[in-house]
Design a protein around this motif. Structure first.
Motif, PDB file in Angstrom:
ATOM      1  N   ASN A  54       0.817  -1.222   0.000  1.00  0.00           N
ATOM      2  CA  ASN A  54       0.000   0.000   0.000  1.00  0.00           C
ATOM      3  C   ASN A  54       0.846   1.266   0.000  1.00  0.00           C
ATOM      4  O   ASN A  54       0.574   2.206   0.729  1.00  0.00           O
TER       5      ASN A  54
ATOM      6  N   LEU B 279       2.610   4.682  -1.452  1.00  0.00           N
ATOM      7  CA  LEU B 279       2.314   5.797  -2.345  1.00  0.00           C
ATOM      8  C   LEU B 279       3.563   6.667  -2.361  1.00  0.00           C
ATOM      9  O   LEU B 279       4.052   7.082  -1.307  1.00  0.00           O
TER      10      LEU B 279
ATOM     11  N   ILE C 188      -6.182   4.143  -1.626  1.00  0.00           N
ATOM     12  CA  ILE C 188      -4.849   4.669  -1.908  1.00  0.00           C
ATOM     13  C   ILE C 188      -4.865   5.786  -2.957  1.00  0.00           C
ATOM     14  O   ILE C 188      -4.170   6.794  -2.827  1.00  0.00           O
TER      15      ILE C 188
ATOM     16  N   GLY D 162      -3.789   9.731  -2.447  1.00  0.00           N
ATOM     17  CA  GLY D 162      -2.807  10.367  -3.330  1.00  0.00           C
ATOM     18  C   GLY D 162      -3.324  11.705  -3.835  1.00  0.00           C
ATOM     19  O   GLY D 162      -2.604  12.702  -3.816  1.00  0.00           O
TER      20      GLY D 162
ATOM     21  N   THR E 264       1.456   4.827  -7.249  1.00  0.00           N
ATOM     22  CA  THR E 264       1.352   3.660  -6.378  1.00  0.00           C
ATOM     23  C   THR E 264       2.290   2.578  -6.893  1.00  0.00           C
ATOM     24  O   THR E 264       2.767   2.628  -8.028  1.00  0.00           O
TER      25      THR E 264
END
Ligand SMILES: Nc1ncnc2c1ncn2[C@@H]1O[C@H](COP(=O)(O)OP(=O)(O)OP(=O)(O)O)[C@@H](O)[C@H]1O
Ligand SMILES: [Mg+2]
Lengths: 229, 394
Positions: B59, B61, B229, B233, B253
């Motif tokens: 997960n 970013l 996610i 972002g 990602t």
């Protein structure tokens, strides 16, 4: 009983660079079962061409040809091959044995195309080799056999499917006279004992004289000894 | 004719001319081996890159200034520590992110020195990325807050500078400034020819002081769950754009990185496979050529077989089997060679190689298909031969 072969007014014309070369100009011939005929004639008179037609290797340009009672005009290449396999045996001047292949496997070759199993093929092939006097040469390859022996292997191959007609185009052409005589004696004996019809082409008049009938050809025609009409 | 018989005849024919059979097969052998090896290398590279990106943690970013695309020059970052604090509020706490400032520097202990990649980071780095320690501990919050001169070394750096000594508590020189070693990372090893154990982590603040900048190059955020996610972002990018009007930021990602890398490596693998495929094609043309020669040489044999009862199909099948046997034997040999070569490459060089069943199956299938495709014309020619003419041939 159906005749082994019946030809009615058969012609065969080759095309050579757009030029028509008539090799057979109308031949009628019946070979009854068990017949023994010799074809004689000058070189180029169409003897081999006729043999190819009688054996179903080639088709007539015009005319009717019946092999074992069946009209070849109605047969496809596969059917014709099957018919050759079952009813006709060829013996060639040049033997045409497969190199690197034992006598017994050469003889068994037609049985491959008849769909027989390997064991059965071997058994029948050795029986026939025995009959032509080569029971002791089963494993020999063509290059380990004399010319006469090679031709006897070829005869055994022609006979292995028990055909009704045996065609031999100058079978003794590549053999010395003594060996040739042995091969002819074998053909006569086979004709007499198993009833297979034999048609052979020869240049040797003595050989021809021993046949039941002589067929004389010239310029693509039968000039003597054809069908009694 | 029975099928088994056709196989036997084909095998005999190939055996009768061993040298020619071998040379003809060589083209197919090389083609198939090339396909297997090149695809193995392409796949190996892809797998390695994927496992590395995934090994970073889950997960993730990554936030950087500028547009993320290949071919774009990296933008000088306008981000500073205050941006880091602002973003940490957006993502719900400092634990959720780390920041980095990177540079290449020379580190020294006595006479031993090494050029390393120096990373100024936050103490949260091991919670964002998966990274294990072999010795000592990691940087602490107070190390970062007070710009303490402490360092965590990559396994390789520790080996080079300190040898068998335990480096924890010892001093070292980073770009001429003294630092104290507080920990050593667990060994990662090499991948794709790059040493991954040559990193040195120091507090972000200490790195800024050392390099004379207040810059922060990039942020890495660990999203609480994978489904949100993208949304996260967008929020981070919005915050940063608001703080730096007119400057673009991107959040990517892991999946996006994997996607792009996967695409590049996929194309690369495809190109390699195509090149190898062409060599297989050339091998096929060789097979076709030899089969035509074989048919011509054996014209009399074909005539004889027909005279004794072979149908056109029997002859065609016989020659087709011969061609397929030729190429599949070559295919199997090529497969063996290719697998061996791929294993050798993987063992002896930094280039990774992963043998995939699909490339092996494909190469084998293609070689058999090559036999059929390139054998069919000679085989049909053989099947159609006029027996009378064939027998007359000397
Ligand atoms: N494929 C062919 N194309 C053109 N002409 C051919 C072909 N085969 C045979 N001929 C011609 O047909 C004629 C008959 O030939 P064939 O082979 O039947 O003669 P033959 O009687 O067997 O002669 P030989 O005693 O010399 O064997 C010859 O004039 C020959 O040139
Ligand atoms: Mg003749």
């Amino acid at each position: 009983m159906t005749a082994a072969v019946e030809a009615h007014e058969v012609t065969r014309t080759y095309q050579l660079d757009g030029l028509a070369v008539p090799a057979l100009r109308g031949v009628s011939l019946t070979v009854p079962a068990g017949d023994y005929a010799a074809i004689v004639g000058p070189s180029g008179s169409g003897k081999s061409t006729l043999m190819h037609l009688l054996g179903g290797l080639d088709r007539p340009t015009t005319g009717t040809l019946l092999l074992a009672g069946r009209d070849v005009a109605g047969l496809g290449p596969a059917d014709l091959a099957a018919l050759r396999n079952r009813t006709i045996g060829f013996v060639f001047q040049a033997f045409h044995l497969l190199p690197r292949t034992s006598a017994v496997d050469n003889v068994a070759l037609p049985l491959v195309y008849a769909g027989l199993r390997a064991g059965e093929r071997r058994r029948r092939a050795s029986d026939v080799l025995d009959r032509v006097g080569l029971g002791h040469r089963l494993k020999h390859r063509p290059n380990q056999l004399s010319g006469g022996e090679q031709q006897r292997v070829a005869i055994a191959r022609a006979l292995v499917t028990s055909p009704s007609l045996l065609l031999a185009d100058e079978p003794t052409g590549n053999l010395d006279s003594a060996t040739g005589a042995e091969v002819l004696a074998l053909l006569e004996e086979l004709n007499r004992e198993s009833g297979v019809a034999v048609v052979l082409v020869t240049h040797d008049h003595e050989v021809a004289a021993r046949a039941r009938r002589q067929i004389r050809m010239r310029d693509g025609r039968i000039v003597a000894g054809g069908d009694p009409s | 004719m029975r099928f088994a018989e056709a196989w036997r005849v084909a095998l005999d024919a190939l055996r009768a001319n061993r040298l020619r059979t071998g040379l003809t097969m060589l083209g197919v052998v090389i083609g198939v081996a090339a396909v297997v090896v090149l695809v193995a290398i392409g796949t190996g590279a892809k797998q390695e890159v994927e496992s590395q990106v995934q090994g970073l943690g889950s997960n993730l970013l990554l936030v950087v200034p500028g547009k993320v695309s290949f071919g774009n020059a990296p933008t000088i970052s306008p981000m500073t520590m205050s941006d880091v604090n602002a973003v940490s509020r957006v993502v719900g706490g400092r634990d959720r992110l780390t920041a980095s400032l990177s540079s290449g520097e020379t580190v020294r202990v006595g006479t031993a020195s090494q050029y390393v990649s120096l990373l100024g980071v936050l103490e949260t780095t091991p919670t964002v990325f998966t990274r294990d320690l072999a010795q000592g501990g990691y940087l602490t919050r107070s190390d970062v807050d007070t710009a303490r001169r402490v360092a965590v070394l990559g396994w390789g750096v520790a080996q080079r500078l300190f040898g068998d000594r335990d480096p924890v508590g010892l001093q070292m020189d980073v770009a001429g400034v003294r630092f104290r070693v507080v920990g050593v990372f667990a060994k990662l090893g090499q991948s794709l020819g790059v040493d991954r154990d040559d990193e040195v982590h120091i507090p972000l603040t200490a790195a800024q002081r050392l390099l004379g900048t207040s810059r922060v190059d990039a942020l890495a955020i660990k999203a609480p769950d994978g489904s949100r996610i993208g949304e996260l972002g967008d929020q981070v990018v919005a915050e940063l754009t608001q703080r730096h009007p007119g400057i673009e930021f991107s959040a990517v990602t892991q999946d996006q990185i994997l996607g792009v890398l996967g695409q590049i490596l996929g194309v690369l693998t495809g190109v390699l496979a195509a090149i190898a495929g062409i060599s297989l094609l050339v091998g096929g043309v060789g097979v076709s050529n030899i089969m035509l020669v074989s048919v011509r040489e054996r014209t009399r044999e074909i005539g004889l077989r027909k005279a004794v009862g072979a149908r056109p199909r029997d002859i065609t099948v016989q020659f087709l089997i011969e061609a397929v046997l030729l190429t599949t034997l070559g295919g199997v040999t090529g497969m063996g060679l290719g697998i061996g070569a791929a294993l050798l490459v993987a063992a002896l060089s930094p280039v990774p190689a992963a043998i995939t069943w699909w490339s092996v199956t494909l190469a084998f299938g293609v070689s058999a298909a090559v036999g059929i495709v390139f054998g069919v014309v000679p085989a049909q020619r053989a099947g159609r031969l006029d027996p009378v003419i064939a027998l007359r041939t000397e």
